[in-house]
Design an enzyme around this catalytic site. Structure first.
Site, PDB file in Angstrom:
ATOM      1  N   GLU A   1      97.145  57.830   7.729  1.00  0.00           N
ATOM      2  CA  GLU A   1      95.931  58.413   8.286  1.00  0.00           C
ATOM      3  C   GLU A   1      94.840  57.351   8.323  1.00  0.00           C
ATOM      4  O   GLU A   1      94.213  57.076   7.283  1.00  0.00           O
ATOM      5  CB  GLU A   1      95.450  59.570   7.400  1.00  0.00           C
TER       6      GLU A   1
ATOM      7  N   LYS B   1      91.946  71.404   2.908  1.00  0.00           N
ATOM      8  CA  LYS B   1      90.824  70.835   2.137  1.00  0.00           C
ATOM      9  C   LYS B   1      90.080  71.949   1.378  1.00  0.00           C
ATOM     10  O   LYS B   1      90.714  72.900   0.968  1.00  0.00           O
ATOM     11  CB  LYS B   1      89.881  70.060   3.066  1.00  0.00           C
TER      12      LYS B   1
ATOM     13  N   SER C   1      92.502  63.620  13.222  1.00  0.00           N
ATOM     14  CA  SER C   1      92.080  64.262  14.473  1.00  0.00           C
ATOM     15  C   SER C   1      93.234  64.693  15.380  1.00  0.00           C
ATOM     16  O   SER C   1      93.154  64.550  16.600  1.00  0.00           O
ATOM     17  CB  SER C   1      91.095  63.353  15.219  1.00  0.00           C
TER      18      SER C   1
ATOM     19  N   GLU D   1      89.891  61.037   1.317  1.00  0.00           N
ATOM     20  CA  GLU D   1      88.694  61.644   0.718  1.00  0.00           C
ATOM     21  C   GLU D   1      88.700  61.490  -0.802  1.00  0.00           C
ATOM     22  O   GLU D   1      87.659  61.375  -1.432  1.00  0.00           O
ATOM     23  CB  GLU D   1      88.593  63.123   1.148  1.00  0.00           C
TER      24      GLU D   1
ATOM     25  N   GLY E   1      88.767  63.504  10.726  1.00  0.00           N
ATOM     26  CA  GLY E   1      87.611  64.380  10.932  1.00  0.00           C
ATOM     27  C   GLY E   1      86.595  63.851  11.921  1.00  0.00           C
ATOM     28  O   GLY E   1      85.479  64.369  11.986  1.00  0.00           O
TER      29      GLY E   1
ATOM     30  N   HIS F   1      94.826  61.050  -0.731  1.00  0.00           N
ATOM     31  CA  HIS F   1      94.089  61.315   0.510  1.00  0.00           C
ATOM     32  C   HIS F   1      92.833  60.444   0.547  1.00  0.00           C
ATOM     33  O   HIS F   1      92.226  60.181  -0.499  1.00  0.00           O
ATOM     34  CB  HIS F   1      93.710  62.799   0.587  1.00  0.00           C
TER      35      HIS F   1
ATOM     36  N   ASN G   1      96.449  70.504   6.032  1.00  0.00           N
ATOM     37  CA  ASN G   1      95.635  70.260   4.836  1.00  0.00           C
ATOM     38  C   ASN G   1      94.331  71.026   5.017  1.00  0.00           C
ATOM     39  O   ASN G   1      93.498  70.642   5.834  1.00  0.00           O
ATOM     40  CB  ASN G   1      95.365  68.743   4.715  1.00  0.00           C
TER      41      ASN G   1
END
Ligand code: PEP
Length: 250
Positions: free
Chosen positions: A162, A12, A208, A92, A168, A90, A10
């Site tokens: 996730e 992003k 990660s 985010e 991240g 996701h 991904n």
């Protein structure tokens, strides 16, 4: 026999068209299938030059087919530009853009109607894990995100677990924690859609992932692959991830 590990990148909001095509041209030729969710602006050009073992996807779509949704992109548009799959839900998008399970479900249905495969992301926050609400949160995201899907549609869906606290941050879940949670998810799928669906469902792990932890994570019986963010931005690190997951052709 070692299992086939599915690897999805991904990117992003990273990479211009030139950077994206440069990355793809650097992928080793001796790898099995990998997938990359590229920025929508780079989809078409990447699709023109991609090798056959690479599948391309989008990182988001809107739930409607067209209309007054300034700045949004439809399932048809990304499909037309070369996407074979789309990442939905996701963290985010859920946390920065306040996407609800209901909205995610509408997008899932639109993607499937457009013949795009779906990677549905789910995951708990640190606070939710500390409060022992992980199963409850995941169940809600899973059942509401896939609300009203029939068995045929379900075959086009993969889950990416996730944990939000691992995305991240450099702080990946331990292999044991990943396996425990993936096992819970597989049982939730069994509870709702039956044994066959739960066995067939690809449950990816994200947060990660790096060359150093991929082998242990993907050796867990209920971890079928990975969704990689930061470590998929550099071609040599990503190649190392593919290598360490055992996805290079022997
Ligand atoms: C992601 O964004 O899906 C992700 C897992 O990111 P990272 O690998 O950087 O944690």
């Amino acid at each position: 026999m070692s299992k086939e590990v599915r690897i999805v990148a991904n990117w992003k909001m990273n990479k211009t068209i030139e950077e994206a095509t440069d990355f793809i041209s650097k992928l080793p030729e001796d790898i099995k299938v990998v997938s990359i969710a590229v920025p929508s602006t780079a989809l078409y050009t990447c699709a023109q030059m991609k090798p056959p073992m690479l599948s391309l996807g989008a990182q988001n779509i809107h739930s409607e087919t067209h209309g007054p949704f300034t700045g949004e992109i439809s399932a048809d548009m990304v499909k037309d530009a070369g996407a074979e799959f789309v990442i939905l839900g996701h963290s985010e998008r859920r946390h920065t853009f306040n996407e609800t399970n209901e909205f995610v479900n509408k997008k899932v249905k639109q993607a499937l109607l457009t013949d795009l495969q779906v990677i549905l992301c789910i995951g708990e926050t640190h606070t939710e894990r500390d409060a022992e609400q992980t199963t409850e949160v995941l169940k809600k995201q899973l059942f509401e995100g896939l609300f009203e899907l029939n068995m045929e549609q379900l075959k086009q869906v993969s889950i990416a677990y996730e944990p939000v606290w691992a995305i991240g941050t450099g702080q990946a879940a331990t292999a044991q924690m990943a396996q425990e949670t993936h096992f819970i998810l597989r049982n939730l799928i069994k509870e709702k859609w039956g044994e066959l669906a739960s066995e067939k469902m690809f449950i990816l792990h994200g947060g990660s992932i790096k060359p150093e932890n991929i082998a242990e994570l993907t050796s867990q019986p209920d971890v079928d692959g990975v969704l990689v963010g930061g470590a998929a931005l550099d071609p040599s690190t990503f190649s190392q991830i593919i290598q360490n997951a055992g996805n290079a052709k022997k």
